[in-house]
Design a protein around this motif. Structure first.
Motif, PDB file in Angstrom:
ATOM      1  N   PRO A 146     -16.799 -11.563  -1.000  1.00 30.72           N
ATOM      2  CA  PRO A 146     -17.862 -11.572  -1.932  1.00 30.72           C
ATOM      3  C   PRO A 146     -17.713 -10.763  -3.056  1.00 30.72           C
ATOM      4  CG  PRO A 146     -18.672 -10.056  -0.111  1.00 30.72           C
ATOM      5  CD  PRO A 146     -17.146 -10.687   0.180  1.00 30.72           C
ATOM      6  N   GLU A 147     -18.531 -11.279  -4.206  1.00 31.28           N
ATOM      7  CA  GLU A 147     -18.230 -10.462  -5.358  1.00 31.28           C
ATOM      8  C   GLU A 147     -18.821  -9.060  -5.292  1.00 31.28           C
ATOM      9  OE1 GLU A 147     -19.738 -10.675 -10.050  1.00 31.28           O
ATOM     10  OE2 GLU A 147     -19.194 -12.536  -8.947  1.00 31.28           O
ATOM     11  N   LEU A 148     -17.989  -8.000  -5.682  1.00 33.37           N
ATOM     12  CA  LEU A 148     -18.548  -6.805  -5.665  1.00 33.37           C
ATOM     13  C   LEU A 148     -19.024  -6.134  -6.812  1.00 33.37           C
ATOM     14  CD1 LEU A 148     -15.627  -5.180  -3.389  1.00 33.37           C
ATOM     15  CD2 LEU A 148     -17.780  -5.868  -2.580  1.00 33.37           C
ATOM     16  N   PRO A 149     -20.002  -5.137  -6.883  1.00 31.52           N
ATOM     17  CA  PRO A 149     -20.449  -4.606  -8.117  1.00 31.52           C
ATOM     18  C   PRO A 149     -19.499  -3.659  -8.604  1.00 31.52           C
ATOM     19  CG  PRO A 149     -21.890  -4.024  -6.318  1.00 31.52           C
ATOM     20  CD  PRO A 149     -20.616  -4.664  -5.523  1.00 31.52           C
ATOM     21  N   SER A 150     -19.348  -3.604 -10.272  1.00 34.41           N
ATOM     22  CA  SER A 150     -18.699  -3.020 -10.839  1.00 34.41           C
ATOM     23  C   SER A 150     -17.870  -1.417 -10.414  1.00 34.41           C
ATOM     24  CB  SER A 150     -18.779  -2.657 -12.243  1.00 34.41           C
ATOM     25  OG  SER A 150     -17.856  -1.939 -13.129  1.00 34.41           O
ATOM     26  N   GLY A 151     -16.901  -1.225 -10.211  1.00 32.75           N
ATOM     27  CA  GLY A 151     -16.311   0.066  -9.701  1.00 32.75           C
ATOM     28  C   GLY A 151     -16.309   0.028  -8.329  1.00 32.75           C
ATOM     29  N   PHE A 152     -16.675  -0.789  -7.418  1.00 32.96           N
ATOM     30  CA  PHE A 152     -16.689  -0.742  -5.916  1.00 32.96           C
ATOM     31  C   PHE A 152     -15.305  -1.411  -5.595  1.00 32.96           C
ATOM     32  CE2 PHE A 152     -21.027  -0.319  -6.469  1.00 32.96           C
ATOM     33  CZ  PHE A 152     -21.240   0.166  -5.095  1.00 32.96           C
ATOM     34  N   THR A 153     -14.668  -0.802  -4.587  1.00 35.04           N
ATOM     35  CA  THR A 153     -13.292  -1.595  -4.045  1.00 35.04           C
ATOM     36  C   THR A 153     -13.477  -1.755  -2.461  1.00 35.04           C
ATOM     37  OG1 THR A 153     -12.420   0.591  -3.311  1.00 35.04           O
ATOM     38  CG2 THR A 153     -11.811  -0.245  -5.764  1.00 35.04           C
TER      39      THR A 153
END
Length: 132
Positions: A109-116
């Motif tokens: 799924p698309e992750l929020p910016s900065g998440f890995t």
């Protein structure tokens, strides 16, 4: 007739080694068609005691060689990880607890910016053919 070849193991961290117990558990999980619980593994591998099996499973999970899935019944089940894959997909029968590894890619799924992401787990829940 030659045995089908097993996928190769990923490289182990420096100093880590596959002891005979670790090798036996991993080989058994690689050959199993479904994920197995601790009691099922104890029955299949009577040369191992409970503590050795718990420690072996913990080590194999920590190395990424085995995945652990805890079902609705709170029973941990284990299966060999696919080489080179951080994705993990299963079907879990809500009636009998049978856990089957699913083939095919698991989409991220698309992750929020900065998440890995380090691992993706997908559990499809329903009824197996035996429980329908």
């Amino acid at each position: 007739m030659p045995k089908p070849s097993q996928p190769s193991l990923p490289p182990l961290p420096a100093g880590a080694r596959l002891t005979p117990a670790r090798r036996a558990v991993l080989a058994h999980l690689r050959a199993a068609p479904t994920a197995l619980s601790h009691p099922e593994l104890l029955t299949a591998l009577p040369q191992l005691d409970k503590v050795t099996l718990y420690r072996t499973l913990d080590w194999l999970v920590a190395q990424g060689l085995v995945h652990r899935l805890v079902g609705e019944d709170r029973v941990g089940r284990f299966h060999a990880a696919s080489a080179g894959s951080a994705a993990d997909a299963h079907f879990l029968c809500l009636r009998c607890g049978r856990t089957v590894c699913l083939a095919g890619p698991v989409s991220m799924p698309e992750l929020p910016s900065g998440f890995t992401a380090e691992q993706v787990k997908l559990v499809v829940q329903g009824c197996c053919p035996d429980c329908r």
